[in-house]
Enzyme design. Structure first.
Site, PDB file in Angstrom:
ATOM      1  N   ASP A   6       0.869  -1.179   0.000  1.00 17.67           N
ATOM      2  CA  ASP A   6       0.000   0.000   0.000  1.00 17.67           C
ATOM      3  C   ASP A   6       0.903   1.226   0.000  1.00 17.67           C
ATOM      4  O   ASP A   6       1.383   1.659   1.045  1.00 17.67           O
ATOM      5  CB  ASP A   6      -0.912  -0.019   1.224  1.00 17.67           C
ATOM      6  N   THR A  10       2.733   9.298   2.188  1.00 17.84           N
ATOM      7  CA  THR A  10       3.933   9.502   2.995  1.00 17.84           C
ATOM      8  C   THR A  10       4.638   8.212   3.374  1.00 17.84           C
ATOM      9  O   THR A  10       5.820   8.235   3.685  1.00 17.84           O
ATOM     10  CB  THR A  10       3.595  10.262   4.294  1.00 17.84           C
ATOM     11  N   LYS A  13       3.111   0.867   3.257  1.00 19.35           N
ATOM     12  CA  LYS A  13       2.776  -0.249   4.136  1.00 19.35           C
ATOM     13  C   LYS A  13       2.890  -1.543   3.344  1.00 19.35           C
ATOM     14  O   LYS A  13       2.587  -1.576   2.155  1.00 19.35           O
ATOM     15  CB  LYS A  13       1.364  -0.093   4.698  1.00 19.35           C
ATOM     16  N   TYR A  90     -18.692   5.643  -9.347  1.00 23.85           N
ATOM     17  CA  TYR A  90     -17.971   6.870  -9.696  1.00 23.85           C
ATOM     18  C   TYR A  90     -18.294   7.247 -11.137  1.00 23.85           C
ATOM     19  O   TYR A  90     -18.476   6.378 -11.996  1.00 23.85           O
ATOM     20  CB  TYR A  90     -16.468   6.622  -9.550  1.00 23.85           C
ATOM     21  N   ASP A  99      -6.320   3.199  -3.505  1.00 26.00           N
ATOM     22  CA  ASP A  99      -6.368   2.918  -2.069  1.00 26.00           C
ATOM     23  C   ASP A  99      -7.810   2.863  -1.583  1.00 26.00           C
ATOM     24  O   ASP A  99      -8.181   1.985  -0.790  1.00 26.00           O
ATOM     25  CB  ASP A  99      -5.547   3.939  -1.281  1.00 26.00           C
ATOM     26  N   ARG A 100      -8.638   3.792  -2.075  1.00 23.00           N
ATOM     27  CA  ARG A 100     -10.057   3.759  -1.718  1.00 23.00           C
ATOM     28  C   ARG A 100     -10.729   2.505  -2.276  1.00 23.00           C
ATOM     29  O   ARG A 100     -11.545   1.865  -1.599  1.00 23.00           O
ATOM     30  CB  ARG A 100     -10.762   5.008  -2.230  1.00 23.00           C
ATOM     31  N   THR A 122      -3.185  11.124   6.004  1.00 21.19           N
ATOM     32  CA  THR A 122      -2.850  12.466   5.531  1.00 21.19           C
ATOM     33  C   THR A 122      -4.100  13.157   5.020  1.00 21.19           C
ATOM     34  O   THR A 122      -4.365  14.317   5.315  1.00 21.19           O
ATOM     35  CB  THR A 122      -1.783  12.382   4.420  1.00 21.19           C
TER      36      THR A 122
END
Length: 242
Positions: A6, A10, A13, A90, A99-100, A122
């Protein structure tokens, strides 16, 4: 064994998933992404590297370079119209952050009912997932730390606040921290109204800011560590994953 990655704004992971269970996991700042080399060298049997990258091409190249010779080339999840029981409403499905998308896939696998999928980092993302697996849409707002930093940067008299949350702040540092946390919690609770009447509706909270957010919520929630990685583990084992 699958190495899941992931790559966020910043940090990167990572987790090792095999035999239906998590074997290990960790996180690296962007400047330390080369340490994936040692991680891959120390784990025999990595047959696939699969991940989400919202950090850009530079980080993707650094990850590939670190793993070269010790693990297969990384494969990156792409957002699509449907995957792993989740349908994407969407306007342009491929524009949803991966990521979402991974977090929604993970949420669907963990809780097959209506839920609000929240990743507090973030940025804070707040996404609505229906009981039938439809992602209706969601919000993106600055995370608490980013809110505080923007106040310190863009206002003449306000510092970067290291205050505490109180209901009626009586100093500037507490006023800033309390205001930023209330903004996060208020956005979550307003979005939850859209599914509050559905059976077993819950918020799934993940991310570094989840604990601070959870302290303020007056709605049902469940803490889930590394929801993006959990979604990637689901997607990596499905044949229809783009």
């Amino acid at each position: 064994m699958i190495l899941l990655i992931d790559a966020g704004n910043t940090r990167v992971k990572w987790g090792l998933f095999g035999n239906g269970a998590w074997q290990d996991e960790g996180a690296l700042e962007h400047a330390r992404v080369g340490e994936l080399n040692a991680i891959a060298q120390g784990r025999a049997g990595i047959t696939r590297v699969f991940g989400s990258n919202v950090a850009g091409a530079g980080i993707a190249a650094a990850i590939a370079h670190a793993l070269h010779g010790h693990a297969p080339a990384p494969e990156w999840l792409r957002s699509s119209a449907a995957c792993c029981g989740v349908r994407n409403a969407y306007d342009e499905p491929d524009q949803l952050g991966t990521d979402r998308w991974a977090a929604l896939i993970g949420a669907r696998a963990l809780h097959p009912a209506a839920c609000l999928v929240i990743n507090a980092g973030t940025a804070t993302t707040i996404d609505i997932l229906d009981a039938d697996g439809l992602f209706r849409g969601g919000l993106i707002l600055p995370g608490e730390h980013l809110m505080r930093r923007s106040l310190a940067r863009d206002t003449a008299q306000l510092p970067f606040a290291e205050g505490r949350y109180v209901e009626a702040p009586r100093n500037t540092a507490d006023a800033i921290v309390s205001g930023c946390r209330n903004a996060q919690a208020g956005a979550v609770e307003r979005m939850f109204r859209q599914i509050a009447d559905e059976p077993r509706a819950v918020c799934l909270l993940s991310g570094g800011g989840a604990d601070a957010l959870a302290e303020l919520l007056a709605i049902p929630f469940r803490r889930v560590d590394n929801l993006v990685l959990k979604g990637l583990a689901v997607a990596a084992t499905q044949p229809d994953t783009p």
